[in-house]
Write a protein that holds these residues in place. Structure first.
Motif, mmCIF file in Angstrom:
data_model
loop_
_atom_site.group_PDB
_atom_site.id
_atom_site.type_symbol
_atom_site.label_atom_id
_atom_site.label_comp_id
_atom_site.label_asym_id
_atom_site.label_seq_id
_atom_site.Cartn_x
_atom_site.Cartn_y
_atom_site.Cartn_z
ATOM 1 N N ALA A 38 11.315 3.870 19.878
ATOM 2 C CA ALA A 38 11.250 3.039 21.091
ATOM 3 C C ALA A 38 12.310 2.025 21.230
ATOM 4 O O ALA A 38 13.263 2.984 20.831
ATOM 5 N N ALA A 39 12.669 1.635 22.371
ATOM 6 C CA ALA A 39 13.447 1.240 23.348
ATOM 7 C C ALA A 39 13.926 -0.736 22.925
ATOM 8 O O ALA A 39 13.208 -1.079 23.190
ATOM 9 N N LEU B 7 8.112 -5.369 23.514
ATOM 10 C CA LEU B 7 9.333 -5.129 22.581
ATOM 11 C C LEU B 7 10.677 -5.960 23.610
ATOM 12 O O LEU B 7 10.839 -6.102 22.708
ATOM 13 N N ALA B 8 10.372 -5.638 25.078
ATOM 14 C CA ALA B 8 11.466 -6.548 25.777
ATOM 15 C C ALA B 8 11.735 -7.876 24.668
ATOM 16 O O ALA B 8 12.681 -8.622 25.359
ATOM 17 N N THR C 183 0.324 2.754 18.657
ATOM 18 C CA THR C 183 0.642 4.307 19.146
ATOM 19 C C THR C 183 -0.249 5.320 19.045
ATOM 20 O O THR C 183 0.464 5.917 19.971
ATOM 21 N N PRO D 127 2.224 2.013 26.939
ATOM 22 C CA PRO D 127 3.166 1.941 28.797
ATOM 23 C C PRO D 127 3.027 0.313 28.251
ATOM 24 O O PRO D 127 4.032 -0.474 28.437
ATOM 25 N N ASP D 128 2.165 -0.314 27.977
ATOM 26 C CA ASP D 128 2.288 -1.673 27.151
ATOM 27 C C ASP D 128 2.820 -2.214 25.965
ATOM 28 O O ASP D 128 2.935 -3.197 26.257
ATOM 29 N N ALA D 129 2.956 -1.798 25.645
ATOM 30 C CA ALA D 129 4.526 -1.477 24.299
ATOM 31 C C ALA D 129 5.943 -1.925 24.932
ATOM 32 O O ALA D 129 6.549 -2.921 24.382
ATOM 33 N N GLY D 130 5.695 -2.005 25.873
ATOM 34 C CA GLY D 130 7.500 -2.613 26.820
ATOM 35 C C GLY D 130 7.842 -3.772 26.563
ATOM 36 O O GLY D 130 9.246 -4.336 26.423
ATOM 37 N N ALA D 131 6.278 -4.422 27.424
ATOM 38 C CA ALA D 131 6.575 -5.282 27.528
ATOM 39 C C ALA D 131 7.507 -6.706 26.397
ATOM 40 O O ALA D 131 7.976 -7.807 26.021
#
Length: 453
Positions: A37-38, A21-22, A7, A15-19
């Motif tokens: 985190a989401a 994590l999804a 982080t 930003p590249d953590a979103g995919a």
């Protein structure tokens, strides 16, 4: 596949953590990272405390996923880490357990890079040493020997402890970087070692830079890290200022250096330093060196020779063994003088040396007492009589052999089963698993380089 997301020095995820994590089925991280985190509702979560149970849980998850043939993909494992997780970070532990080929690492900015950026300095020529979960003495020795050092701190090894150990080292300033990336809460302060020792810095410190500000700007580098070791050693006597040939001859010095083994992170004593030739050569190999010399003019010669060769040598004006009690324990000791006090000096040094003691002496009568002192201190003793003849010119363009005075060189080495280590060499791995007061991971990783505080 295990995705490791760094982080950076701040709490927000890149930003590249979103995919990643999804599609996560299991997310591992410090409490503040998980909160920020989401995360998918279906994802299992592990709040990092001790590292070993978390690694076991990841392994069980991967084994279970592997047994579910034909079942829907249970989701990848995502590990949230602060800083650059490949730099003194959790990537090491994950790669050792699961293999580097199963890791997908997305690094952030390390706290070291951020601290040097705040100071406006390059760091390709810096030495980076971790004092977290390790013996502070290694970091202290590196700071004494090098002009640009970054120290990753930890409980009991913070700016106050580092400053206290360096209070007697002239010309050093500490840059204390705390809460990096925290916006208004970030603090970067320049203090003297004495000022650092007098303060309570709290748990938010990320890294401490130890700088000799007169030497922080180096030429363009090809190889990062500390300067390369010397291209030659056992320098000629003419390369040192000395009095009436009172200097350890280069043949003797060559073998003494081989038995001392000075290296980065070591503390070496040169007792009865005289010209300081041994002290200077040990410092050229990267060791922190303390030279003890009882004469005032000798002290000035040691300082002059250290300055001429561009190294730091701490010079103590006094007689051994009297002045030794105030010095930090050495890894190796060279004794080049002593007279009648020599056996007492050898005994005092041998009791405290963590690795070896090397003694040079010309008097045959003192050899048995020196050997006895080394053995009595629990060291394995060996030695040689060095007799060399140097090429010397004669009239008529011919050459003769000129004999030098014979010198006994005795050395004692602490047996491996009882030898004390010099702490982790910078960059080495500590296998301990620790937790700090916040319950975050503490193994071979610094919190701001593996999992956040």
């Amino acid at each position: 596949m295990i995705t490791v997301v760094g982080t950076g020095t701040g709490a927000p995820l890149p930003p590249d953590a979103g995919a990643a994590l999804a599609g996560a089925g299991l997310v591992v991280g410090a409490r503040r990272h998980l909160a920020a985190a989401a995360l998918p509702d279906s994802a299992a979560r592990i709040v990092l405390g001790p590292l070993a149970p978390a690694l076991d849980a990841i392994e069980r998850y991967l084994e279970k996923a592997g047994r579910q043939d034909g079942a829907p993909d249970p989701g990848r494992v995502v590990v949230l880490a602060s800083g650059d997780p490949g730099f003194f970070g959790i990537v090491r532990a994950l790669a050792e357990r699961f293999g580097a080929g199963r890791l997908d690492v997305h690094p952030g900015v390390s706290s070291v890079a951020a601290a040097f950026a705040r100071a406006g300095l390059t760091w390709d020529d810096a030495v980076v040493v971790s004092a977290h979960g390790r013996d502070l003495r290694t970091a202290v020795n590196v700071c004494r020997a090098h002009p640009k050092v970054a120290v990753l701190t930890g409980p009991g090894s913070g700016p106050a402890e580092l400053g206290a150990a360096l209070a007697g080292s002239g010309g050093r300033v500490l840059v204390v970087a705390a809460a990096l990336g925290a916006g208004a809460g970030e603090r970067v302060e320049r203090v003297t070692p004495a000022e650092a020792a007098a303060r309570d810095w709290g748990p938010a410190v990320n890294v401490v830079l130890c700088l000799d500000e007169s030497r922080v700007l180096s030429p363009v580098r090809t190889v990062a890290g500390p300067a390369p070791g010397p291209s030659r050693w056992a320098l000629g006597e003419g390369e040192f200022t000395h009095r009436d040939s009172m200097i350890t001859k280069f043949e003797v010095r060559a073998l003494a250096l081989a038995r001392l083994g000075p290296r980065l992170g070591d503390q070496v004593w040169d007792i009865g330093a005289g010209s300081g030739s041994v002290a200077v050569e040990c410092a050229r190999f990267g060791a922190a060196v303390t030279a003890v010399e009882k004469t005032g003019d000798g002290v000035e010669r040691v300082r002059a020779n250290a300055a001429a060769h561009g190294v730091d040598v701490t010079v103590v004006h006094g007689a051994a063994p009297t002045v030794l009690s105030d010095l930090p324990d050495p890894d190796a000791v060279f004794i080049g003088g002593g007279g009648r006090e020599l056996p007492a000096m050898v005994t005092a040094c041998a009791r405290r040396a963590r690795r070896s003691v090397v003694v040079a002496l010309a008097a045959l009568d003192r050899v048995p007492a020196v050997r006895e002192a080394l053995v009595a201190a629990g060291l394995d003793c060996d030695g040689v009589l060095l007799q060399s003849s140097r090429l010397a010119p004669l009239p008529g363009d011919v050459t003769r052999l000129a004999a030098t005075n014979p010198v006994f060189l005795l050395w004692g080495v602490r047996p491996p089963a009882h030898a004390a280590t010099s702490g982790d060499v910078p960059g080495a791995v500590s296998r301990d698993v620790r937790s700090d007061v916040h319950g975050d991971v503490r193994s071979d990783v610094r919190s701001d380089e593996g999992v956040a505080q």
